[in-house]
Design a protein around this motif. Structure first.
Motif, PDB file in Angstrom:
ATOM      1  N   UNK A  54       0.836  -1.197   0.000  1.00 24.92           N
ATOM      2  CA  UNK A  54       0.000   0.000   0.000  1.00 24.92           C
ATOM      3  C   UNK A  54       0.873   1.250   0.000  1.00 24.92           C
ATOM      4  N   UNK A  55       1.920   1.249   0.808  1.00 28.39           N
ATOM      5  CA  UNK A  55       2.820   2.398   0.851  1.00 28.39           C
ATOM      6  C   UNK A  55       3.421   2.658  -0.524  1.00 28.39           C
ATOM      7  N   UNK A  56       3.824   1.605  -1.204  1.00 26.25           N
ATOM      8  CA  UNK A  56       4.488   1.751  -2.504  1.00 26.25           C
ATOM      9  C   UNK A  56       3.513   1.879  -3.675  1.00 26.25           C
ATOM     10  N   UNK A  57       2.376   1.204  -3.603  1.00 23.69           N
ATOM     11  CA  UNK A  57       1.466   1.145  -4.749  1.00 23.69           C
ATOM     12  C   UNK A  57       0.181   1.923  -4.602  1.00 23.69           C
ATOM     13  N   UNK A  58      -0.067   2.461  -3.423  1.00 20.50           N
ATOM     14  CA  UNK A  58      -1.255   3.284  -3.219  1.00 20.50           C
ATOM     15  C   UNK A  58      -2.476   2.488  -2.794  1.00 20.50           C
ATOM     16  N   UNK A  59      -3.588   3.210  -2.686  1.00 22.56           N
ATOM     17  CA  UNK A  59      -4.821   2.590  -2.206  1.00 22.56           C
ATOM     18  C   UNK A  59      -5.329   1.449  -3.088  1.00 22.56           C
ATOM     19  N   UNK A  60      -5.055   1.496  -4.381  1.00 22.31           N
ATOM     20  CA  UNK A  60      -5.515   0.397  -5.249  1.00 22.31           C
ATOM     21  C   UNK A  60      -4.833  -0.917  -4.884  1.00 22.31           C
ATOM     22  N   UNK A 101     -15.606  -0.830  -3.357  1.00 25.58           N
ATOM     23  CA  UNK A 101     -16.316   0.461  -3.322  1.00 25.58           C
ATOM     24  C   UNK A 101     -15.540   1.446  -2.452  1.00 25.58           C
ATOM     25  N   UNK A 102     -15.144   1.009  -1.261  1.00 31.45           N
ATOM     26  CA  UNK A 102     -14.371   1.879  -0.373  1.00 31.45           C
ATOM     27  C   UNK A 102     -13.015   2.237  -0.982  1.00 31.45           C
ATOM     28  N   UNK A 103     -12.380   1.283  -1.632  1.00 32.33           N
ATOM     29  CA  UNK A 103     -11.077   1.529  -2.257  1.00 32.33           C
ATOM     30  C   UNK A 103     -11.177   2.602  -3.335  1.00 32.33           C
ATOM     31  N   UNK A 104     -12.161   2.465  -4.210  1.00 32.24           N
ATOM     32  CA  UNK A 104     -12.300   3.423  -5.309  1.00 32.24           C
ATOM     33  C   UNK A 104     -12.681   4.809  -4.794  1.00 32.24           C
ATOM     34  N   UNK A 105     -13.552   4.859  -3.799  1.00 34.21           N
ATOM     35  CA  UNK A 105     -13.912   6.153  -3.206  1.00 34.21           C
ATOM     36  C   UNK A 105     -12.707   6.799  -2.523  1.00 34.21           C
ATOM     37  N   UNK A 107     -10.970  10.342  -3.565  1.00 35.16           N
ATOM     38  CA  UNK A 107     -10.886  11.446  -2.598  1.00 35.16           C
ATOM     39  C   UNK A 107      -9.434  11.858  -2.370  1.00 35.16           C
ATOM     40  N   UNK A 108      -8.556  10.893  -2.175  1.00 32.38           N
ATOM     41  CA  UNK A 108      -7.146  11.195  -1.904  1.00 32.38           C
ATOM     42  C   UNK A 108      -6.517  11.967  -3.058  1.00 32.38           C
ATOM     43  N   UNK A 109      -6.652  11.448  -4.267  1.00 26.10           N
ATOM     44  CA  UNK A 109      -5.975  12.091  -5.390  1.00 26.10           C
ATOM     45  C   UNK A 109      -6.653  13.386  -5.816  1.00 26.10           C
ATOM     46  N   UNK A 110      -7.958  13.473  -5.665  1.00 23.63           N
ATOM     47  CA  UNK A 110      -8.638  14.734  -5.946  1.00 23.63           C
ATOM     48  C   UNK A 110      -8.168  15.798  -4.963  1.00 23.63           C
ATOM     49  N   UNK A 144       4.545  17.488   3.279  1.00 27.05           N
ATOM     50  CA  UNK A 144       5.498  16.672   2.516  1.00 27.05           C
ATOM     51  C   UNK A 144       4.780  15.491   1.843  1.00 27.05           C
ATOM     52  N   UNK A 145       5.155  15.216   0.610  1.00 26.20           N
ATOM     53  CA  UNK A 145       4.443  14.205  -0.182  1.00 26.20           C
ATOM     54  C   UNK A 145       4.503  12.803   0.422  1.00 26.20           C
ATOM     55  N   UNK A 146       5.525  12.491   1.203  1.00 19.81           N
ATOM     56  CA  UNK A 146       5.633  11.148   1.778  1.00 19.81           C
ATOM     57  C   UNK A 146       4.609  10.905   2.897  1.00 19.81           C
ATOM     58  N   UNK A 147       3.987  11.972   3.378  1.00 17.89           N
ATOM     59  CA  UNK A 147       3.001  11.825   4.461  1.00 17.89           C
ATOM     60  C   UNK A 147       1.772  11.052   3.979  1.00 17.89           C
ATOM     61  N   UNK A 148       1.345  11.291   2.737  1.00 19.03           N
ATOM     62  CA  UNK A 148       0.138  10.629   2.225  1.00 19.03           C
ATOM     63  C   UNK A 148       0.281   9.112   2.184  1.00 19.03           C
ATOM     64  N   UNK A 149       1.368   8.561   1.629  1.00 20.46           N
ATOM     65  CA  UNK A 149       1.513   7.100   1.673  1.00 20.46           C
ATOM     66  C   UNK A 149       1.590   6.546   3.095  1.00 20.46           C
ATOM     67  N   UNK A 150       2.206   7.297   4.002  1.00 22.11           N
ATOM     68  CA  UNK A 150       2.261   6.844   5.398  1.00 22.11           C
ATOM     69  C   UNK A 150       0.840   6.760   5.961  1.00 22.11           C
ATOM     70  N   UNK A 151       0.038   7.791   5.686  1.00 22.76           N
ATOM     71  CA  UNK A 151      -1.329   7.810   6.215  1.00 22.76           C
ATOM     72  C   UNK A 151      -2.188   6.690   5.636  1.00 22.76           C
ATOM     73  N   UNK A 152      -2.181   6.532   4.287  1.00 22.87           N
ATOM     74  CA  UNK A 152      -3.079   5.509   3.751  1.00 22.87           C
ATOM     75  C   UNK A 152      -2.563   4.094   3.972  1.00 22.87           C
ATOM     76  N   UNK A 153      -1.257   3.906   4.109  1.00 21.07           N
ATOM     77  CA  UNK A 153      -0.786   2.556   4.441  1.00 21.07           C
ATOM     78  C   UNK A 153      -1.068   2.241   5.914  1.00 21.07           C
ATOM     79  N   UNK A 154      -1.016   3.253   6.769  1.00 18.30           N
ATOM     80  CA  UNK A 154      -1.397   3.058   8.174  1.00 18.30           C
ATOM     81  C   UNK A 154      -2.872   2.718   8.303  1.00 18.30           C
ATOM     82  N   UNK A 155      -3.698   3.416   7.534  1.00 19.65           N
ATOM     83  CA  UNK A 155      -5.133   3.131   7.540  1.00 19.65           C
ATOM     84  C   UNK A 155      -5.405   1.719   7.023  1.00 19.65           C
ATOM     85  N   UNK A 156      -4.728   1.334   5.961  1.00 22.10           N
ATOM     86  CA  UNK A 156      -4.909  -0.023   5.422  1.00 22.10           C
ATOM     87  C   UNK A 156      -4.506  -1.068   6.457  1.00 22.10           C
ATOM     88  N   UNK A 157      -3.400  -0.820   7.154  1.00 21.97           N
ATOM     89  CA  UNK A 157      -2.950  -1.748   8.190  1.00 21.97           C
ATOM     90  C   UNK A 157      -3.997  -1.875   9.297  1.00 21.97           C
TER      91      UNK A 157
END
Length: 149
Positions: free
Chosen positions: A24-30, A54-58, A62-65, A77-90
């Motif tokens: 998730x950190x490297x490849x994003x929410x998809x 459905x949740x993944x696509x939404x 939202x994230x990229x918009x 800083x741009x690295x914060x977003x992957x940290x946040x969504x990979x933490x949420x995925x975890x």
């Protein structure tokens, strides 16, 4: 623990929580959505796959918009977003699959190697970039001009 307390040995391999978080950190929410949905399928909970997507696509939309249109995000800083969504995925994996993953392990189930999740993260990142490129072309690069630099 004795053998009579164990369930049958699972025949399917599943993804470890760490592999999902890293992918998730490297490849994003998809990447997260795909791996979590695969685990639901392999853990015998196919009814949760559609809701996962459905949740993944939404979340992806939202994230990229937000990244493209919210000017205040340029200061983050741009690295914060992957940290946040990979933490949420975890967190979500632990919350909704943790018990079944532990049961899978206790019963002798196997896991896919981490490199497989990393390969999926590369594919997910390429799909994300392709989608973003398509959106930028369709909007005549208006979103690119609004993107924080």
């Amino acid at each position: 623990m004795t053998d009579d307390q164990l369930g049958p040995v699972p025949q399917n391999k599943i993804y470890k929580p760490f592999a999902i978080q890293l992918a998730t950190f490297l490849g994003g929410p998809l990447a997260a959505g795909y791996l979590i949905a695969e685990n639901f399928k392999l853990l015998g909970e196919p009814e949760k796959i559609k809701l996962t997507w459905i949740h993944t696509l939404l979340a992806t939309a939202v994230i990229y918009t937000a990244i493209f249109v919210v000017p205040a995000l340029k200061n983050i800083p741009s690295y914060i977003f992957p940290i946040l969504y990979s933490g949420l995925a975890s967190f979500l994996v632990q919350r909704y699959q943790g018990n079944k993953i532990r049961e899978h392990l206790v019963n002798g189930g196997q896991f896919y190697p981490t490199w497989r999740a990393l390969l999926i993260s590369v594919i997910a990142a390429m799909v994300t970039v392709a989608i973003m490129f398509t959106v930028l072309v369709l909007t005549n690069n208006q979103l690119l001009q609004k993107m924080p630099h």
